[in-house]
Design a protein around this motif. Sequence first.
Motif: not given
Length: 412
Positions: A234-238, A268-270
């Motif tokens: 998720a962090r690497a994709h944005g 952390e993600i939406v």
Amino acid sequence: MTSGTRRISREQARRIAIAAQGFLDPRPEPFGATMRHLQRVVDRLGVVQIDSVNVLVRSHYLPFFSRLGPYDTALLDRARDRAPRRLVEYWAHEASLIPPQTWPLLDPRMRVAAEKAWGSMRRILAERPEFVDLVEDEVRRRGPLTAREVEAALEHDQPQRTDSWGWNWSEVKQALEFLFWAGRISSAGRTAQFERRYAALDVTAPPTLRGAWLNRAGPGADPDRFLELVRVAARAHGVGSERCLADYFRLTREQVRPAIERLVADGEIVPVSVPGWRQAWLHTAARVPRRVHVEALLSPFDSLVWQRHRVDVLWDFHYRIEIYTPRHRRVHGYYVLPFLYGERLVARCDLKADRPAGVLRCHSVTWEPGAPAGAAEALQRQLGSMATWLGLGSVRMGGPAPSGAADALGGQ
């Protein structure tokens, strides 16, 4: 999705993706990159794919060039081959380099090696389990060793007999690859010939992680491991779909869904709405640039273009690797690098490093419709930079003269 879900345009989503993959980070001066710069790329990507094709340069070197410009590849070799290692090898996306702390998270894959590994590996385990144990013992006692060195060590310690106990090199390699897949041994790097150097886990694991490496297995697959892997993705994709988040570490949808729910619950993600995806999620720490300008040649195995549906959705760029396609059926060439210009994928370049001639050969350039005129000059700069990086004296264009945006390249 609810009516209150944030809407993100396709253009915004691709700018987020480019930033998340590290393309907007400041570049050092040519050949001025330090280990700190390489670590920054590793931290951004989380995983770098390996491939043995060397027509241009080994693929794992290219993502760093794309983000840093010309750099000393010995830095990356050192990060992989010398203790304390910043990168280790395992089957993550495909064969990949990953941070040592990620290796234990892939324990669920190691657990199912006996059922999921390739047929030759499963066969050697089923037919000759005692031989697999013997190979493991040789690596533990004598490693790091290449497959050929393991074979020589076995010949010394267990001379082949004329009865059924004989073996051959391929059986040694099959046993080693099963042990590597199963997490019973690891890799201490590669030789100059790109041969993997197999080693015991306590040789490869950094001291601070040795316990996690040696004692990773619990009573069952730990869902928190999937959570951590999806967190990296998720962090690497944005921003990305469920398919994007699953594909990064080759997880199943069933493994990914509970992790997505946890990351949403923890903030952390939406969930967001992006045209082309039924459902998507945005990392809350993702940078959302208003505009982007990047000039970069991408490895065919760059993580920005791994997931083909993602590339279609965000860039309207139908990309397929043709290395394994018969020559007469290739559309764009053998080793084709997408060219990222501004925020668009605007061209494909079929490249080869002709080392005896000291030339970077660009067999062909295929431009996307509407590629901006400035892209041709930018591509010329990037090809020159790559030639310098590879120690090649010049760039030579081949094939029919390009048209449209590529006209400026015709005189090279």
